[in-house]
Scaffold this motif. Structure first.
Motif, mmCIF file in Angstrom:
data_model
loop_
_atom_site.group_PDB
_atom_site.id
_atom_site.type_symbol
_atom_site.label_atom_id
_atom_site.label_comp_id
_atom_site.label_asym_id
_atom_site.label_seq_id
_atom_site.Cartn_x
_atom_site.Cartn_y
_atom_site.Cartn_z
ATOM 1 N N ASP A 37 59.187 82.976 47.926
ATOM 2 C CA ASP A 37 60.310 83.379 47.991
ATOM 3 C C ASP A 37 59.930 85.298 48.676
ATOM 4 O O ASP A 37 58.896 85.622 48.751
ATOM 5 C CB ASP A 37 60.720 83.484 46.162
ATOM 6 C CG ASP A 37 61.747 84.889 45.766
ATOM 7 O OD1 ASP A 37 61.363 85.836 46.695
ATOM 8 O OD2 ASP A 37 62.428 84.124 46.109
ATOM 9 N N GLU A 38 60.710 85.785 49.328
ATOM 10 C CA GLU A 38 60.611 86.708 49.840
ATOM 11 C C GLU A 38 60.233 88.253 49.302
ATOM 12 O O GLU A 38 59.221 88.898 49.806
ATOM 13 C CB GLU A 38 61.803 87.269 50.500
ATOM 14 C CG GLU A 38 62.908 87.930 49.315
ATOM 15 C CD GLU A 38 64.059 88.531 49.639
ATOM 16 O OE1 GLU A 38 63.969 88.683 51.256
ATOM 17 O OE2 GLU A 38 65.331 88.748 49.717
ATOM 18 N N ASP A 39 60.018 88.040 47.861
ATOM 19 C CA ASP A 39 59.942 89.105 46.495
ATOM 20 C C ASP A 39 57.965 88.983 45.915
ATOM 21 O O ASP A 39 57.915 89.483 45.726
ATOM 22 C CB ASP A 39 60.568 89.377 45.871
ATOM 23 C CG ASP A 39 61.853 89.908 46.157
ATOM 24 O OD1 ASP A 39 61.806 90.346 46.423
ATOM 25 O OD2 ASP A 39 62.956 89.525 44.947
ATOM 26 N N ARG A 40 57.256 88.190 46.699
ATOM 27 C CA ARG A 40 56.651 87.341 46.470
ATOM 28 C C ARG A 40 55.083 88.507 47.708
ATOM 29 O O ARG A 40 55.921 88.260 48.377
ATOM 30 C CB ARG A 40 55.902 85.915 45.637
ATOM 31 C CG ARG A 40 56.439 85.128 44.772
ATOM 32 C CD ARG A 40 56.981 83.556 44.995
ATOM 33 N NE ARG A 40 55.168 83.405 44.784
ATOM 34 C CZ ARG A 40 54.419 82.685 44.596
ATOM 35 N NH1 ARG A 40 54.946 81.653 45.361
ATOM 36 N NH2 ARG A 40 52.815 82.718 44.855
ATOM 37 N N ASN A 41 54.154 88.642 46.903
ATOM 38 C CA ASN A 41 53.083 89.474 47.161
ATOM 39 C C ASN A 41 51.587 88.133 46.697
ATOM 40 O O ASN A 41 51.359 88.291 46.249
ATOM 41 C CB ASN A 41 52.454 90.525 46.158
ATOM 42 C CG ASN A 41 51.529 91.929 47.433
ATOM 43 O OD1 ASN A 41 51.900 91.171 48.322
ATOM 44 N ND2 ASN A 41 51.218 92.813 47.261
ATOM 45 N N VAL A 42 51.581 87.395 47.861
ATOM 46 C CA VAL A 42 50.229 86.412 48.085
ATOM 47 C C VAL A 42 49.651 86.651 48.977
ATOM 48 O O VAL A 42 49.107 87.365 50.106
ATOM 49 C CB VAL A 42 51.211 85.504 47.969
ATOM 50 C CG1 VAL A 42 51.971 84.338 47.086
ATOM 51 C CG2 VAL A 42 51.986 84.750 49.795
ATOM 52 N N LYS A 43 48.541 86.320 48.592
ATOM 53 C CA LYS A 43 47.030 86.673 49.628
ATOM 54 C C LYS A 43 47.464 84.958 50.986
ATOM 55 O O LYS A 43 47.360 83.802 50.323
ATOM 56 C CB LYS A 43 45.475 86.171 48.753
ATOM 57 C CG LYS A 43 44.705 85.805 49.785
ATOM 58 C CD LYS A 43 42.958 86.502 48.929
ATOM 59 C CE LYS A 43 42.090 85.969 49.814
ATOM 60 N NZ LYS A 43 41.040 85.578 48.630
ATOM 61 N N ARG A 44 46.605 85.602 52.237
ATOM 62 C CA ARG A 44 46.755 84.880 52.631
ATOM 63 C C ARG A 44 45.409 84.084 53.029
ATOM 64 O O ARG A 44 44.786 84.943 52.827
ATOM 65 C CB ARG A 44 47.016 85.466 54.199
ATOM 66 C CG ARG A 44 48.125 85.887 54.727
ATOM 67 C CD ARG A 44 48.802 87.041 55.253
ATOM 68 N NE ARG A 44 49.640 87.190 55.681
ATOM 69 C CZ ARG A 44 50.800 86.577 55.707
ATOM 70 N NH1 ARG A 44 51.343 85.638 56.555
ATOM 71 N NH2 ARG A 44 52.498 87.388 56.053
ATOM 72 N N ILE A 45 45.040 82.809 53.918
ATOM 73 C CA ILE A 45 43.907 82.130 53.489
ATOM 74 C C ILE A 45 44.382 81.680 54.773
ATOM 75 O O ILE A 45 44.984 81.003 55.617
ATOM 76 C CB ILE A 45 44.235 80.705 52.079
ATOM 77 C CG1 ILE A 45 45.137 80.077 52.378
ATOM 78 C CG2 ILE A 45 43.996 82.085 51.019
ATOM 79 C CD1 ILE A 45 44.638 78.912 50.634
ATOM 80 N N ASP A 46 43.318 80.875 55.021
ATOM 81 C CA ASP A 46 42.603 80.096 56.431
ATOM 82 C C ASP A 46 43.180 78.610 56.101
ATOM 83 O O ASP A 46 44.008 78.033 55.172
ATOM 84 C CB ASP A 46 41.151 80.210 56.668
ATOM 85 C CG ASP A 46 40.319 81.253 57.362
ATOM 86 O OD1 ASP A 46 41.462 82.673 57.592
ATOM 87 O OD2 ASP A 46 39.662 81.291 57.375
ATOM 88 N N GLY A 47 44.184 78.451 57.440
ATOM 89 C CA GLY A 47 44.759 77.177 57.659
ATOM 90 C C GLY A 47 46.302 77.047 57.153
ATOM 91 O O GLY A 47 47.070 75.962 57.204
ATOM 92 N N TYR A 48 46.686 78.478 56.682
ATOM 93 C CA TYR A 48 48.017 78.025 56.617
ATOM 94 C C TYR A 48 48.906 79.636 56.916
ATOM 95 O O TYR A 48 48.864 80.387 57.569
ATOM 96 C CB TYR A 48 48.552 77.671 54.767
ATOM 97 C CG TYR A 48 47.724 77.269 54.166
ATOM 98 C CD1 TYR A 48 48.601 75.937 54.157
ATOM 99 C CD2 TYR A 48 46.179 77.113 54.250
ATOM 100 C CE1 TYR A 48 48.021 74.960 52.557
ATOM 101 C CE2 TYR A 48 46.047 76.198 53.314
ATOM 102 C CZ TYR A 48 46.977 74.851 52.824
ATOM 103 O OH TYR A 48 46.366 73.739 52.110
ATOM 104 N N ARG A 49 49.931 79.286 56.830
ATOM 105 C CA ARG A 49 50.959 80.663 57.810
ATOM 106 C C ARG A 49 52.411 80.762 56.856
ATOM 107 O O ARG A 49 52.695 79.335 56.539
ATOM 108 C CB ARG A 49 51.455 79.906 59.097
ATOM 109 C CG ARG A 49 50.988 80.313 60.314
ATOM 110 C CD ARG A 49 51.166 80.094 61.497
ATOM 111 N NE ARG A 49 52.180 80.674 61.970
ATOM 112 C CZ ARG A 49 53.097 81.401 62.857
ATOM 113 N NH1 ARG A 49 52.668 80.383 63.995
ATOM 114 N NH2 ARG A 49 53.876 82.517 62.838
#
Length: 265
Positions: A37-49
Motif C-alpha cells: 500500500d502507498e501509505d506503508r513505510n517498509v524496509k527494503r531488503i536485497d532480492g526484492y523490488r
C-alpha cells in the motif's frame, strides 16, 4: 512476502505466477517485484523490488497463492516499463493470447490509471486489439517507415471491387502496382481469416499487382530495415527515387544496397 505482510507479487513477478514456470520473458534470477500500500513505510531488503500503490486492495487477487496483482494491472505496468513500443505490444499480445486476460479488461484497468507511461498510446493499441483493427499500425507505418525515409506517398484505404464485394487496400502504390496490407492482428489466424487474406492477394495478382503484408514487428521494431526493403520493391517496379536515412543510426542501407551504391557514386 511474510516479511512485508499484506504484500502481493507485482509487475513481471505477478505475470510469471499467472503464466507459470518457463515464461520466456521472465528471468527467474531477477529481483522479485512486490506491491504494498502507498501509505506503508517498509524496509527494503536485497532480492526484492517494492512498489507502493494506491488502491492496492482493488488491484490484487488476495485469494491466489501467493497473492498477486491482477493480470491486467500487472500487464499494464510491464508494458509501460518496456523500453520500446514493440516490447509493450508483445506483453499485451502475450497475455491475451494465453487467455490470461482480455483487451477489454486491460482497458478497464487503464481507465483507473491516470499516471502511467504511454497511457494514451497503450489505450489506442488496446482498442485496436479489442476491435480487430489496426489504426495504430497504419499511423506507425506512415510516421516510422514511409515519411522519415522519403518513400513515395501512396493512396490510402483505396476501394477496390471484387466478386465478394468492395475491399479497401491499406497502402496502394497504384503507379507501381504494389499494395501494402497492414495486418494488426496479434493472434493466430482462423481458417476464415486466412482464406480472406489469400483471396485479397489473389485478386491483386489478377490485376497485375504485388501484395506485401506487414505487421507490428516490421513497423515498430524494424522500421528502417522495412523502409529499405519497401524502397527496393518500389525501385524494382519503376520508382526512380532513393530512400533516405532517417538519422545517423538508421539501418536502411543494409536492406537497400542498390540505393546505397547509387548514393556512393
Amino acid at each position: 512476502m511474510l516479511f512485508y505482510d499484506r504484500a502481493a507479487l507485482a509487475h513481471a513477478s505477478a505475470l510469471r505466477a499467472a503464466v507459470g514456470h518457463g515464461w520466456r520473458p521472465y528471468d527467474d534470477a531477477a529481483a522479485i517485484h512486490l506491491a504494498v500500500d502507498e501509505d506503508r513505510n517498509v524496509k527494503r531488503i536485497d532480492g526484492y523490488r517494492l512498489h507502493r500503490l494506491a488502491h492496492l486492495e482493488d488491484k490484487v487477487r488476495w485469494n491466489s497463492s501467493p497473492p498477486r496483482m491482477k493480470v491486467e494491472e500487472a500487464a499494464l505496468d510491464v508494458a509501460a516499463a518496456r523500453p520500446t513500443e514493440f516490447g509493450a505490444i508483445e506483453v499485451l499480445a502475450d497475455m491475451c493470447q494465453r487467455r490470461r486476460t482480455t483487451a477489454a479488461r486491460m482497458l478497464s484497468a487503464l481507465a483507473g490509471r491516470r499516471r502511467l507511461r504511454r497511457r494514451g498510446w497503450l489505450g489506442d493499441v488496446l482498442r485496436d486489439i479489442d476491435a480487430g483493427t489496426c489504426s495504430v499500425l497504419e499511423h506507425g507505418y506512415l510516421d516510422r517507415v514511409e515519411r522519415p525515409h522519403g518513400l513515395p506517398a501512396p493512396r490510402r484505404q483505396r476501394s477496390a471491387g471484387t466478386d465478394r464485394g468492395p475491399i479497401h487496400r491499406d497502402v496502394d502504390h497504384e503507379e507501381f502496382d504494389l499494395c501494402i496490407e497492414l495486418d494488426g492482428r496479434l493472434f493466430h489466424d482462423t481458417a476464415g481469416q486466412r482464406d480472406r487474406d489469400l483471396d485479397r492477394d489473389l485478386d491483386a495478382a489478377v490485376d497485375g499487382r504485388r501484395t506485401v503484408r506487414l505487421g507490428w514487428g516490421q513497423v515498430f521494431d524494424r522500421p528502417c530495415r522495412t523502409a529499405g526493403r519497401i524502397g527496393r520493391l518500389l525501385q524494382q517496379r519503376g520508382w526512380g527515387g532513393i530512400p533516405r536515412a532517417c538519422g545517423p543510426q538508421c539501418t536502411i542501407w543494409s536492406a537497400n544496397p542498390v540505393a546505397a551504391t547509387r548514393l556512393a557514386r
